[in-house]
Structures are given as C-alpha cells and as structure tokens.
Design a protein around this motif. Structure first.
Motif, PDB file in Angstrom:
ATOM      1  N   GLY A 112       0.807  -1.207   0.000  1.00 20.42           N
ATOM      2  CA  GLY A 112       0.000   0.000   0.000  1.00 20.42           C
ATOM      3  C   GLY A 112       0.845   1.263   0.000  1.00 20.42           C
ATOM      4  O   GLY A 112       0.343   2.343   0.305  1.00 20.42           O
ATOM      5  N   LEU A 113       2.094   1.150  -0.348  1.00 20.01           N
ATOM      6  CA  LEU A 113       2.991   2.305  -0.348  1.00 20.01           C
ATOM      7  C   LEU A 113       3.943   2.139  -1.527  1.00 20.01           C
ATOM      8  O   LEU A 113       4.391   1.036  -1.829  1.00 20.01           O
ATOM      9  N   PHE A 114       4.235   3.231  -2.241  1.00 18.24           N
ATOM     10  CA  PHE A 114       5.214   3.169  -3.340  1.00 18.24           C
ATOM     11  C   PHE A 114       5.994   4.481  -3.393  1.00 18.24           C
ATOM     12  O   PHE A 114       5.546   5.516  -2.919  1.00 18.24           O
ATOM     13  N   TYR A 115       7.177   4.367  -3.981  1.00 20.23           N
ATOM     14  CA  TYR A 115       8.067   5.527  -4.095  1.00 20.23           C
ATOM     15  C   TYR A 115       7.850   6.186  -5.457  1.00 20.23           C
ATOM     16  O   TYR A 115       7.720   5.503  -6.469  1.00 20.23           O
ATOM     17  N   THR A 116       7.867   7.514  -5.456  1.00 20.21           N
ATOM     18  CA  THR A 116       7.777   8.249  -6.725  1.00 20.21           C
ATOM     19  C   THR A 116       9.108   8.905  -7.080  1.00 20.21           C
ATOM     20  O   THR A 116       9.346   9.196  -8.247  1.00 20.21           O
ATOM     21  N   ASP A 117       9.945   9.137  -6.069  1.00 21.20           N
ATOM     22  CA  ASP A 117      11.226   9.813  -6.343  1.00 21.20           C
ATOM     23  C   ASP A 117      12.242   9.426  -5.266  1.00 21.20           C
ATOM     24  O   ASP A 117      11.918   9.411  -4.082  1.00 21.20           O
ATOM     25  N   LEU A 118      13.441   9.110  -5.704  1.00 19.68           N
ATOM     26  CA  LEU A 118      14.557   8.812  -4.799  1.00 19.68           C
ATOM     27  C   LEU A 118      15.738   9.686  -5.206  1.00 19.68           C
ATOM     28  O   LEU A 118      16.085   9.766  -6.375  1.00 19.68           O
ATOM     29  N   LYS A 119      16.340  10.338  -4.227  1.00 20.90           N
ATOM     30  CA  LYS A 119      17.546  11.134  -4.474  1.00 20.90           C
ATOM     31  C   LYS A 119      18.555  10.817  -3.392  1.00 20.90           C
ATOM     32  O   LYS A 119      18.199  10.708  -2.226  1.00 20.90           O
ATOM     33  N   LYS A 120      19.806  10.694  -3.810  1.00 22.27           N
ATOM     34  CA  LYS A 120      20.855  10.379  -2.847  1.00 22.27           C
ATOM     35  C   LYS A 120      21.890  11.490  -2.856  1.00 22.27           C
ATOM     36  O   LYS A 120      22.395  11.877  -3.900  1.00 22.27           O
ATOM     37  N   LYS A 121      22.190  12.002  -1.657  1.00 27.67           N
ATOM     38  CA  LYS A 121      23.271  12.968  -1.468  1.00 27.67           C
ATOM     39  C   LYS A 121      24.166  12.415  -0.377  1.00 27.67           C
ATOM     40  O   LYS A 121      23.729  12.286   0.767  1.00 27.67           O
ATOM     41  N   GLU A 122      25.388  12.059  -0.774  1.00 29.33           N
ATOM     42  CA  GLU A 122      26.346  11.448   0.138  1.00 29.33           C
ATOM     43  C   GLU A 122      25.697  10.235   0.799  1.00 29.33           C
ATOM     44  O   GLU A 122      25.363   9.287   0.127  1.00 29.33           O
ATOM     45  N   ASP A 123      25.477  10.259   2.119  1.00 28.13           N
ATOM     46  CA  ASP A 123      24.889   9.103   2.807  1.00 28.13           C
ATOM     47  C   ASP A 123      23.413   9.301   3.118  1.00 28.13           C
ATOM     48  O   ASP A 123      22.825   8.491   3.836  1.00 28.13           O
ATOM     49  N   ARG A 124      22.791  10.348   2.612  1.00 29.91           N
ATOM     50  CA  ARG A 124      21.377  10.606   2.894  1.00 29.91           C
ATOM     51  C   ARG A 124      20.552  10.309   1.642  1.00 29.91           C
ATOM     52  O   ARG A 124      20.897  10.716   0.544  1.00 29.91           O
ATOM     53  N   ILE A 125      19.449   9.605   1.840  1.00 31.36           N
ATOM     54  CA  ILE A 125      18.536   9.302   0.746  1.00 31.36           C
ATOM     55  C   ILE A 125      17.233  10.032   1.022  1.00 31.36           C
ATOM     56  O   ILE A 125      16.617   9.861   2.079  1.00 31.36           O
ATOM     57  N   ASP A 126      16.826  10.874   0.064  1.00 29.17           N
ATOM     58  CA  ASP A 126      15.552  11.591   0.151  1.00 29.17           C
ATOM     59  C   ASP A 126      14.524  10.816  -0.663  1.00 29.17           C
ATOM     60  O   ASP A 126      14.735  10.519  -1.843  1.00 29.17           O
ATOM     61  N   ILE A 127      13.416  10.521  -0.015  1.00 27.24           N
ATOM     62  CA  ILE A 127      12.372   9.692  -0.630  1.00 27.24           C
ATOM     63  C   ILE A 127      11.083  10.496  -0.703  1.00 27.24           C
ATOM     64  O   ILE A 127      10.673  11.122   0.278  1.00 27.24           O
ATOM     65  N   VAL A 128      10.472  10.470  -1.876  1.00 26.81           N
ATOM     66  CA  VAL A 128       9.119  11.011  -2.048  1.00 26.81           C
ATOM     67  C   VAL A 128       8.272   9.822  -2.475  1.00 26.81           C
ATOM     68  O   VAL A 128       8.635   9.075  -3.386  1.00 26.81           O
ATOM     69  N   GLY A 129       7.141   9.640  -1.790  1.00 29.79           N
ATOM     70  CA  GLY A 129       6.308   8.484  -2.098  1.00 29.79           C
ATOM     71  C   GLY A 129       4.842   8.733  -1.834  1.00 29.79           C
ATOM     72  O   GLY A 129       4.436   9.802  -1.369  1.00 29.79           O
ATOM     73  N   MET A 130       4.036   7.717  -2.123  1.00 27.54           N
ATOM     74  CA  MET A 130       2.591   7.758  -1.923  1.00 27.54           C
ATOM     75  C   MET A 130       2.207   6.573  -1.041  1.00 27.54           C
ATOM     76  O   MET A 130       2.731   5.483  -1.209  1.00 27.54           O
ATOM     77  N   ALA A 131       1.278   6.856  -0.107  1.00 28.87           N
ATOM     78  CA  ALA A 131       0.844   5.808   0.814  1.00 28.87           C
ATOM     79  C   ALA A 131      -0.677   5.839   0.918  1.00 28.87           C
ATOM     80  O   ALA A 131      -1.304   6.892   0.822  1.00 28.87           O
ATOM     81  N   GLU A 132      -1.275   4.651   1.114  1.00 28.03           N
ATOM     82  CA  GLU A 132      -2.725   4.560   1.272  1.00 28.03           C
ATOM     83  C   GLU A 132      -3.177   5.152   2.593  1.00 28.03           C
ATOM     84  O   GLU A 132      -4.276   5.681   2.686  1.00 28.03           O
ATOM     85  N   SER A 133      -2.291   5.042   3.619  1.00 30.11           N
ATOM     86  CA  SER A 133      -2.656   5.594   4.922  1.00 30.11           C
ATOM     87  C   SER A 133      -1.392   5.997   5.680  1.00 30.11           C
ATOM     88  O   SER A 133      -0.295   5.583   5.333  1.00 30.11           O
ATOM     89  N   ASN A 134      -1.600   6.782   6.728  1.00 27.90           N
ATOM     90  CA  ASN A 134      -0.467   7.224   7.534  1.00 27.90           C
ATOM     91  C   ASN A 134       0.160   6.073   8.311  1.00 27.90           C
ATOM     92  O   ASN A 134       1.343   6.105   8.646  1.00 27.90           O
ATOM     93  N   SER A 135      -0.633   5.036   8.606  1.00 23.66           N
ATOM     94  CA  SER A 135      -0.082   3.886   9.337  1.00 23.66           C
ATOM     95  C   SER A 135       0.948   3.156   8.470  1.00 23.66           C
ATOM     96  O   SER A 135       1.916   2.594   8.987  1.00 23.66           O
ATOM     97  N   ARG A 136       0.798   3.197   7.162  1.00 24.50           N
ATOM     98  CA  ARG A 136       1.768   2.554   6.263  1.00 24.50           C
ATOM     99  C   ARG A 136       3.094   3.345   6.281  1.00 24.50           C
ATOM    100  O   ARG A 136       4.162   2.751   6.217  1.00 24.50           O
ATOM    101  N   ILE A 137       2.979   4.666   6.394  1.00 29.91           N
ATOM    102  CA  ILE A 137       4.196   5.489   6.495  1.00 29.91           C
ATOM    103  C   ILE A 137       4.917   5.178   7.810  1.00 29.91           C
ATOM    104  O   ILE A 137       6.142   5.047   7.854  1.00 29.91           O
ATOM    105  N   SER A 138       4.132   5.006   8.889  1.00 29.86           N
ATOM    106  CA  SER A 138       4.738   4.657  10.177  1.00 29.86           C
ATOM    107  C   SER A 138       5.405   3.293  10.110  1.00 29.86           C
ATOM    108  O   SER A 138       6.499   3.096  10.670  1.00 29.86           O
TER     109      SER A 138
END
Length: 188
Positions: A112-138
C-alpha cells in the motif's frame, strides 16, 4: 836582508778565492733554481691531481643527482599508482553496496505504499512516495529503524495527494544510509 815581495801571491790567492766564491754562488743559484723547479712541478702535479679528483666528484655527484631525481619521479609515480589502486579498490568494494541498498529499499517497503522519487546525497537518501494511509508510512519508518542498512528516518511532510490519486497521501522522508559491519567482525 833580502826583500821578498809576497804581494802577487796574495793577489792570486785572493783572485782564486773570489773565483771559488763566484762558482759557489752560481752553483748554489743553480741548485736553488733546480729545487724551485722541482718544487713547482710537484705542486703543479698535485694541483692537477686534485682538479681531476674534483672533476670526478662533480660528475659523480651529477650522476647521483640524476638518480635522485629518477627515484623521486618513481616514488611520485608509485604514490599515484597506489592512490589509483586505492580508488579502484574502494569502487570495487562499494559496487555491491548500491545493489544491497536498493534491495533493502524494496524489503522495507510495506504494502500500500510506493516511491515516486529517490535522491541520494552522500549518505542521505531523500524519498518522495505515496501511501494509502499514515499507518503505512509509520510502518515504513519502523522498518527503516530495524534495517541494518538505514538509520534515522526523518519524515518531513505528509500531504493529501492530487485528484489523480485520491485516497493517497504524499510524503517526504529522508533516511541515512549506513554500511553494516560484516558478520564475524567486532568493533574493538
């Protein structure tokens, strides 16, 4: 009494002594000149010998300077090669890491969750995604915490998605990538 004139005999003796004196002076002068010539020739030969030694030392030191330059050049090339080898070894050692990171990203992804964008800077990964509910993000954040490859998940934004994806929430999350210790190795 008879008169004897001894004067010519004395003059002859004096003339003879004077000749002997001149001969001795000339002989001494010739001997002195000979000794001076021998001394000067010995001094000249010593100077020539020392100059030949100096020339040899100068050429030998020039050759040593060239060898030192060659050694320094070889050391510099060796250091460059070692640094290149280190870079290549680092790249070869890190090559499977990106594959493991992507594999871990897939394993931590709940349903119920998928990523739309991934970016990596050094050791940090920035993720943009879509989720069906906030519990899935948790659940995603908990899985990142439990993962050996990620740490410190930071949720920065959760918003309702656009009309095309009604019912979904868009989220922005950043996570730190870490490389776990190989099994069998312990920190000392």
């Amino acid at each position: 009494m008879a008169k004897i004139n001894l004067r010519p005999w004395r003059e002859e003796l004096r003339a003879e002594k004077q000749k002997q004196f001149i001969v001795m002076i000339v002989g001494a002068a010739i001997i002195a000149a000979g000794l001076a010539f021998l001394w000067k020739s010995d001094l000249d030969s010593r100077i020539d010998y020392q100059q030949s030694r100096n020339a040899y030392i100068k050429t030998a030191s020039g050759q040593l300077d060239e060898q030192i330059k060659e050694i320094e050049d070889l050391k510099r090339k060796r250091d460059e090669l070692l640094s290149r080898m280190q870079v290549i070894q680092d790249l070869q050692g890190k090559r499977p890491v990106i594959v493991r990171v992507f594999d871990e990203l897939v394993q931590t992804l709940p349903e119920g969750l998928f990523y739309t964008d991934l970016k990596k800077k050094e050791d940090r990964i920035d993720i943009v995604g879509m989720a069906e509910s906030n519990s899935r993000i948790s659940a995603l954040m908990r899985r990142f915490e439990q993962s050996d490859w990620f740490s410190d998940p930071n949720l920065s934004n959760v918003a309702a998605a656009d009309n095309d994806r009604a019912g979904y929430s868009q989220f922005n999350l950043s996570v730190q990538q870490q490389t776990p210790e190989p099994e069998g190795e312990e920190k000392q």
